[in-house]
Design an enzyme around this catalytic site. Structure first.
Site, PDB file in Angstrom:
ATOM      1  N   ARG B   7       0.831  -1.212   0.000  1.00  7.05           N
ATOM      2  CA  ARG B   7       0.000   0.000   0.000  1.00  7.05           C
ATOM      3  C   ARG B   7       0.862   1.256   0.000  1.00  7.05           C
ATOM      4  O   ARG B   7       0.565   2.224  -0.695  1.00  7.05           O
ATOM      5  CB  ARG B   7      -0.877   0.049   1.252  1.00  7.05           C
ATOM      6  CG  ARG B   7      -1.979  -0.954   1.298  1.00  7.05           C
ATOM      7  CD  ARG B   7      -2.846  -0.687   2.508  1.00  7.05           C
ATOM      8  NE  ARG B   7      -2.216  -1.008   3.779  1.00  7.05           N
ATOM      9  CZ  ARG B   7      -2.532  -0.456   4.939  1.00  7.05           C
ATOM     10  NH1 ARG B   7      -3.442   0.497   4.994  1.00  7.05           N
ATOM     11  NH2 ARG B   7      -1.938  -0.831   6.048  1.00  7.05           N
ATOM     12  N   GLU B  55     -19.042   3.967  -4.353  1.00  7.81           N
ATOM     13  CA  GLU B  55     -18.090   3.349  -5.281  1.00  7.81           C
ATOM     14  C   GLU B  55     -18.608   3.312  -6.720  1.00  7.81           C
ATOM     15  O   GLU B  55     -17.839   3.412  -7.677  1.00  7.81           O
ATOM     16  CB  GLU B  55     -17.737   1.931  -4.825  1.00  7.81           C
ATOM     17  CG  GLU B  55     -17.030   1.877  -3.465  1.00  7.81           C
ATOM     18  CD  GLU B  55     -17.981   2.031  -2.279  1.00  7.81           C
ATOM     19  OE1 GLU B  55     -19.217   2.027  -2.475  1.00  7.81           O
ATOM     20  OE2 GLU B  55     -17.491   2.171  -1.136  1.00  7.81           O
ATOM     21  N   PHE B  80     -14.880  -3.793  -2.665  1.00 11.39           N
ATOM     22  CA  PHE B  80     -15.770  -2.739  -3.152  1.00 11.39           C
ATOM     23  C   PHE B  80     -15.366  -2.269  -4.548  1.00 11.39           C
ATOM     24  O   PHE B  80     -16.210  -2.104  -5.426  1.00 11.39           O
ATOM     25  CB  PHE B  80     -15.773  -1.556  -2.179  1.00 11.39           C
ATOM     26  CG  PHE B  80     -16.056  -1.961  -0.762  1.00 11.39           C
ATOM     27  CD1 PHE B  80     -17.174  -2.735  -0.470  1.00 11.39           C
ATOM     28  CD2 PHE B  80     -15.204  -1.601   0.268  1.00 11.39           C
ATOM     29  CE1 PHE B  80     -17.441  -3.132   0.833  1.00 11.39           C
ATOM     30  CE2 PHE B  80     -15.474  -1.999   1.574  1.00 11.39           C
ATOM     31  CZ  PHE B  80     -16.585  -2.761   1.864  1.00 11.39           C
ATOM     32  N   ASP B 114     -11.445  -7.641   9.732  1.00 17.20           N
ATOM     33  CA  ASP B 114     -12.795  -7.213   9.340  1.00 17.20           C
ATOM     34  C   ASP B 114     -13.712  -8.341   8.875  1.00 17.20           C
ATOM     35  O   ASP B 114     -14.914  -8.135   8.701  1.00 17.20           O
ATOM     36  CB  ASP B 114     -12.701  -6.128   8.264  1.00 17.20           C
ATOM     37  CG  ASP B 114     -12.435  -4.758   8.877  1.00 17.20           C
ATOM     38  OD1 ASP B 114     -12.866  -4.553  10.025  1.00 17.20           O
ATOM     39  OD2 ASP B 114     -11.799  -3.917   8.222  1.00 17.20           O
ATOM     40  N   ARG B 164      -2.641  -5.617   2.347  1.00 19.16           N
ATOM     41  CA  ARG B 164      -2.683  -4.579   3.377  1.00 19.16           C
ATOM     42  C   ARG B 164      -1.438  -4.569   4.270  1.00 19.16           C
ATOM     43  O   ARG B 164      -1.044  -3.545   4.811  1.00 19.16           O
ATOM     44  CB  ARG B 164      -3.925  -4.833   4.243  1.00 19.16           C
ATOM     45  CG  ARG B 164      -4.180  -3.807   5.311  1.00 19.16           C
ATOM     46  CD  ARG B 164      -5.450  -4.148   6.088  1.00 19.16           C
ATOM     47  NE  ARG B 164      -5.734  -3.125   7.070  1.00 19.16           N
ATOM     48  CZ  ARG B 164      -6.343  -1.967   6.817  1.00 19.16           C
ATOM     49  NH1 ARG B 164      -6.747  -1.712   5.588  1.00 19.16           N
ATOM     50  NH2 ARG B 164      -6.555  -1.071   7.761  1.00 19.16           N
TER      51      ARG B 164
END
Lengths: 275, 307
Positions: B7, B55, B80, B114, B164
């Site tokens: 990232r 989005e 997303f 998550d 991530r």
């Protein structure tokens, strides 16, 4: 004044030719979206043959105004205008929707010259228009993007995402146009899925609203487009009340002509009425 | 500059490229602090569009920007940006072959805490199935830098999925990279492992661990689409078997692509990935990978089945 009368007369003539082109492209015995094409035909004539700055011989010029047909199922309306503007060859009309044709069932940027955006999955054109308007502004172009939507299409949530975003970015060079012909594929909007009240919704989303009482009346359309030019602080939407199938006696306000077929008899009658 | 996080490598590279190329613009759906697109905002506020938590609109707005000469990068978590906006990608970007770059951040199981709603295990399958789409899954941060550079040069829609979390680089900073070109990171003759993303490092570790017993070739397939079928077949030719390893569902991703490429060859294929199920929450990333069998040990086990 005389000039204005002349302009209106010319545009009305073009609108009639556009309608003839639509009938020619639909032909006999093949389904075509005649109703929603005819309701928007006068606005499209006003845009392509008066309001918009573009060059049929230099389609890529960066300072052009852009038109996006968010209600992409009436692609035949845009094709009819592109033929009239000399951008698409007239002989392509009869090949519409045949295999290999440059005129697809919905607008395709890869296949048709003069098409600015791929639409057909409803509710996405305003977002594309927002992107174009933002790019025009970034580039310092004094150019506008016009997006034509259907009133049934306003049920799509993405329209309202785009509406919020356009107001958020204060995009004053974006003009939405809602063709309020009050019919969707399966019936009257008020009976199927009521997207009204439109004026209050757009206002609440931060848009300047211009209402047109008769969206098939050329002087009223020109006046609305001129009003939209005055936008300075944010986006503008023109909500025009129209008649679905306008100009075709047997199709006006008939739900069946959302995507209907013409018999030979109806085809001949249509051509006679549009002569 | 050396990074150990995709990232951050992505965010800083985009800023660097943004300095050279004024056409690059970035769109974000309120996850800029995670996707690292906020770095672009800090450097180029006028070319950065916070599109809100929307989005679909972000994606089609990018289409309009691309149609008007910009090189837009859209950002969100992979679930997303690839999943929620699938229709917008298909209809308004891919059919027109528009020059939009889609960043799927926190892909795979890398957003471990998550749970299933945020863990993209089918994003590559969705993106692969769309004509005109290019799908990139870089092995590490080093490769991410080069992938982003290549995306700017490349004309057309391109999806990149990023991890991530921090992990060690397994490719060299100066290793050549080109979209569409798989690279052999380790030569071998008995079994070949095709891997992408974080699984490349695990495949290398598996090959190293087996070196006394077996000669294992490791191929980094960072372009999952278009797949260089000839190179994949050549790499597999003569091997007793092929193993694929990806942090993605076994349906529709790298494994499916490689198995299809090798279908008429006498080289059996074993696919390692998330079996046909959703992810779940975990307190740590490696533990979650292990829960779904995405480990060096599992790669070793599958290689040995071919020995």
């Amino acid at each position: 004044m005389a000039e204005r009368v002349e302009l209106v007369r010319n545009l009305e003539t073009v609108a009639k030719r556009i309608r003839r082109n639509i009938i020619e492209s639909v032909g006999v015995g093949v389904a075509g979206h005649i109703g929603g094409s005819f309701s928007s035909a006068d606005m499209v004539a006003a845009l392509y043959f008066h309001k918009m700055r573009y060059s049929p011989t230099d389609l890529g010029r960066p300072d052009r105004d852009r038109f996006i047909l968010s209600k992409g199922h009436v692609a035949i309306l845009q094709y009819a205008a592109l033929v009239e503007a000399g951008i698409v060859d007239r002989k392509e009309l009869k090949k519409t929707k045949t295999i290999g044709s440059c005129l697809q069932g919905h607008p395709d940027v890869m296949k048709t010259p003069g098409i600015e955006a791929g639409t057909g999955s409803l509710g996405q054109g305003l977002s594309i228009g927002l992107g174009m308007a933002l790019a025009q502004r970034l580039d310092g172009q004094d150019a506008k993007t016009y997006v034509l939507m259907g009133d049934g299409e306003l049920a799509e949530g993405q329209i309202w995402e785009a509406a919020m975003a356009a107001a958020n970015f204060k995009v004053s060079n974006l003009v939405g146009i809602v063709d309020r012909n009050r019919l969707q594929a399966t019936g009257r909007i008020t009976e199927r899925f009521n997207t009204n009240p439109l004026n209050a919704k757009w206002k609440a989303f931060g848009w300047e609203v211009i209402e047109v009482e008769d969206g098939n009346d050329m002087p009223q359309l020109l006046e609305a487009l001129e009003k939209a030019d005055k936008a300075e602080t944010g986006p503008t939407v023109i909500i025009m009340d129209t008649v679905k199938g306008k100009g075709l006696s047997f199709a006006e306000n008939v739900v069946g002509f959302h995507n209907g077929m013409l018999t030979q008899e109806q085809y001949d009658l249509a051509m006679a009425e549009l002569a | 500059m050396t990074y150990n996080n995709q990232r951050i490598a992505y965010g800083e590279t985009l800023v660097r490229l943004g300095r050279e190329n004024p056409d690059i613009v970035a769109l974000e759906a309120d996850l800029g602090k995670s996707t690292m697109s906020f770095m672009f905002q800090e450097s180029f506020p006028e070319r950065y569009f916070e599109m809100g938590i929307a989005e679909a609109n972000m994606t089609s707005t990018a289409a309009g920007l691309a149609q008007t000469g910009k090189i837009p990068f859209t950002h969100s978590f992979a679930v997303f940006s690839a999943g929620r906006a699938y229709d917008q990608i298909r209809q308004t970007i891919a059919i027109g072959n528009l020059n939009v770059k889609i960043c799927g951040s926190s892909a795979g199981l890398s957003d471990f805490g998550d749970g299933s709603t945020h863990q993209a295990i089918e994003d590559m399958a969705i993106m692969r199935a769309i004509p005109n789409m290019t799908v990139l899954c870089p092995a590490d941060a080093n490769e991410t830098v080069k992938a982003v550079e290549a995306m700017v040069e490349f004309k057309g829609p391109c999806y990149i999925r990023l991890n991530r979390n921090n992990y060690e680089n397994v490719t060299a900073e100066d290793a050549p990279f080109a979209i569409g070109v798989p690279t052999i990171l380790r030569e071998g003759t008995d079994v070949v492992v095709f891997a992408c993303g974080i699984m490349v490092g695990k495949a290398l570790a598996a090959a190293e661990g087996l070196k006394e017993m077996l000669s294992v070739k490791v191929v980094n397939v960072s372009t999952v689409k278009p797949l260089d079928v000839e190179k994949i077949r050549k790499a597999a030719a003569g091997c007793k078997g092929a193993v694929t390893a990806e942090e993605h569902s076994v349906i529709g991703g790298l494994g499916s692509a490689v198995a299809q490429a090798l279908a008429d060859m006498p080289v059996p294929v074993a696919c390692i990935g998330v079996e046909d199920e959703f992810g779940c929450s975990s307190h740590d990333y490696e533990g979650l990978l292990a829960h779904y069998g995405l480990t060096t040990d599992v790669i070793v086990r599958e290689i040995r089945k071919f020995a």
